[in-house]
Motif scaffolding. Structure first.
Motif, mmCIF file in Angstrom:
data_model
loop_
_atom_site.group_PDB
_atom_site.id
_atom_site.type_symbol
_atom_site.label_atom_id
_atom_site.label_comp_id
_atom_site.label_asym_id
_atom_site.label_seq_id
_atom_site.Cartn_x
_atom_site.Cartn_y
_atom_site.Cartn_z
ATOM 1 N N LEU A 35 9.800 -66.008 -53.216
ATOM 2 C CA LEU A 35 9.959 -66.353 -54.621
ATOM 3 C C LEU A 35 9.114 -65.378 -55.430
ATOM 4 N N VAL A 36 9.693 -64.844 -56.505
ATOM 5 C CA VAL A 36 8.965 -63.916 -57.370
ATOM 6 C C VAL A 36 9.184 -64.293 -58.830
ATOM 7 N N PRO A 37 8.192 -63.984 -59.677
ATOM 8 C CA PRO A 37 8.365 -64.252 -61.097
ATOM 9 C C PRO A 37 9.446 -63.348 -61.695
ATOM 10 N N CYS A 38 10.149 -63.868 -62.692
ATOM 11 C CA CYS A 38 11.187 -63.128 -63.403
ATOM 12 C C CYS A 38 10.879 -63.229 -64.891
ATOM 13 N N SER A 39 10.824 -62.102 -65.574
ATOM 14 C CA SER A 39 10.460 -62.103 -66.990
ATOM 15 C C SER A 39 11.669 -61.970 -67.918
ATOM 16 N N ASP A 40 12.880 -62.100 -67.393
ATOM 17 C CA ASP A 40 14.096 -62.047 -68.207
ATOM 18 C C ASP A 40 14.307 -63.413 -68.859
ATOM 19 N N ASP A 41 14.299 -63.447 -70.186
ATOM 20 C CA ASP A 41 14.423 -64.717 -70.915
ATOM 21 C C ASP A 41 15.747 -65.423 -70.672
ATOM 22 N N GLU A 42 16.751 -64.718 -70.173
ATOM 23 C CA GLU A 42 18.066 -65.318 -69.932
ATOM 24 C C GLU A 42 18.207 -65.868 -68.515
ATOM 25 N N LYS A 43 17.173 -65.709 -67.705
ATOM 26 C CA LYS A 43 17.199 -66.190 -66.315
ATOM 27 C C LYS A 43 16.037 -67.148 -66.099
ATOM 28 N N PRO A 44 16.114 -67.942 -65.026
ATOM 29 C CA PRO A 44 14.968 -68.807 -64.698
ATOM 30 C C PRO A 44 13.713 -67.955 -64.471
ATOM 31 N N GLY A 66 0.979 -60.640 -50.042
ATOM 32 C CA GLY A 66 2.106 -61.058 -50.872
ATOM 33 C C GLY A 66 3.086 -59.909 -51.059
ATOM 34 N N ALA A 67 3.898 -60.022 -52.084
ATOM 35 C CA ALA A 67 4.828 -58.948 -52.426
ATOM 36 C C ALA A 67 4.146 -58.041 -53.440
ATOM 37 N N VAL A 68 4.362 -56.759 -53.306
ATOM 38 C CA VAL A 68 3.825 -55.816 -54.277
ATOM 39 C C VAL A 68 4.814 -55.740 -55.430
ATOM 40 N N LEU A 69 4.354 -56.112 -56.616
ATOM 41 C CA LEU A 69 5.193 -56.099 -57.813
ATOM 42 C C LEU A 69 4.689 -55.004 -58.746
ATOM 43 N N ARG A 70 5.642 -54.238 -59.271
ATOM 44 C CA ARG A 70 5.278 -53.169 -60.194
ATOM 45 C C ARG A 70 6.337 -53.071 -61.284
ATOM 46 N N ASP A 71 5.929 -53.219 -62.530
ATOM 47 C CA ASP A 71 6.833 -53.084 -63.676
ATOM 48 C C ASP A 71 8.099 -53.917 -63.523
ATOM 49 N N SER A 81 11.127 -48.100 -52.213
ATOM 50 C CA SER A 81 12.251 -48.552 -53.037
ATOM 51 C C SER A 81 11.786 -49.727 -53.879
ATOM 52 N N ILE A 82 12.273 -49.806 -55.120
ATOM 53 C CA ILE A 82 11.879 -50.891 -56.015
ATOM 54 C C ILE A 82 13.112 -51.713 -56.378
ATOM 55 N N PHE A 83 13.027 -53.010 -56.085
ATOM 56 C CA PHE A 83 14.101 -53.960 -56.370
ATOM 57 C C PHE A 83 13.728 -54.735 -57.631
ATOM 58 N N GLU A 84 14.611 -54.774 -58.615
ATOM 59 C CA GLU A 84 14.377 -55.506 -59.849
ATOM 60 C C GLU A 84 14.204 -56.983 -59.496
ATOM 61 N N ALA A 85 13.080 -57.574 -59.906
ATOM 62 C CA ALA A 85 12.735 -58.939 -59.499
ATOM 63 C C ALA A 85 13.737 -59.981 -59.990
ATOM 64 N N CYS A 86 14.369 -59.748 -61.140
ATOM 65 C CA CYS A 86 15.286 -60.749 -61.701
ATOM 66 C C CYS A 86 16.707 -60.629 -61.171
ATOM 67 N N SER A 138 5.063 -46.862 -41.786
ATOM 68 C CA SER A 138 5.478 -46.180 -42.998
ATOM 69 C C SER A 138 5.754 -44.710 -42.767
ATOM 70 N N THR A 139 6.797 -44.249 -43.434
ATOM 71 C CA THR A 139 7.074 -42.818 -43.457
ATOM 72 C C THR A 139 6.767 -42.274 -44.837
ATOM 73 N N SER A 140 6.178 -43.111 -45.694
ATOM 74 C CA SER A 140 5.830 -42.661 -47.040
ATOM 75 C C SER A 140 4.332 -42.505 -47.143
ATOM 76 N N HIS A 141 3.903 -42.032 -48.291
ATOM 77 C CA HIS A 141 2.487 -41.878 -48.564
ATOM 78 C C HIS A 141 1.939 -43.045 -49.374
ATOM 79 N N LEU A 142 2.749 -44.070 -49.593
ATOM 80 C CA LEU A 142 2.330 -45.204 -50.406
ATOM 81 C C LEU A 142 1.236 -45.993 -49.719
ATOM 82 N N GLN A 143 0.265 -46.413 -50.503
ATOM 83 C CA GLN A 143 -0.777 -47.288 -50.001
ATOM 84 C C GLN A 143 -0.926 -48.422 -50.973
ATOM 85 N N PHE A 144 -1.084 -49.654 -50.458
ATOM 86 C CA PHE A 144 -1.213 -50.830 -51.309
ATOM 87 C C PHE A 144 -2.532 -51.507 -51.045
#
Length: 144
Positions: A35-44, A66-71, A81-86, A138-144
């Motif tokens: 479950l992730v927060p959604c900031s779209d006023d037209e969705k839950p 947890g899940a890493v959330l960004r923008d 890869s970034i998946f839109e939370a809403c 990981s095959t990326s350079h990302l660190q969390f």
């Protein structure tokens, strides 16, 4: 009409950033759902997604971090890869052009309910003890 099962509160999801539970699907498989927060006023204010990247079999939510959330997006820890939370849509990285698998929920009175007839709630948290919390191969350079 789907059976409702109370999962948690909207406040808990928003405060923690994400909330993980395990459900059994129609095929008898244990499936993690995030479950992730959604900031779209037209969705839950909370959305539910199967806890797997569409590019590779990679958890998006990890027990200790947890899940890493960004923008407003959920970041896959393996390739970034970034998946839109809403909406669950991805337009970046290796998973671009795909969408996370959704799980039906209702939000009422500040509470989140599982309503998807394809899933039966089992427990809060990961499906098993092998949460891969040490991080992805990981095959990326990302660190969390």
């Amino acid at each position: 009409m789907a059976t409702r099962y109370r999962l948690t509160s909207v406040e808990t999801v928003e405060t923690a950033g994400s909330w993980l539970f395990t459900a059994r699907d129609d095929h008898g498989e244990d499936t993690e759902v995030v479950l992730v927060p959604c900031s779209d006023d037209e969705k839950p204010p909370v959305q539910a997604w199967v806890n797997r990247c569409t590019h590779e079999d990679q958890r998006l939510h990890r027990e200790r971090v947890g899940a890493v959330l960004r923008d407003g997006g959920i970041v896959c820890p393996k390739h970034g890869s970034i998946f839109e939370a809403c909406s669950g849509d991805c337009d970046s990285g290796e998973a671009a052009g795909t969408r996370l698998l959704s799980v039906d929920i209702d939000v009422e009175g500040g509470q989140v309910y599982l309503t998807d007839d394809s899933f039966s709630y089992l427990r809060e948290g990961a499906a098993d003890d092998s949460d891969d919390d040490d991080g992805p191969d990981s095959t990326s350079h990302l660190q969390f």
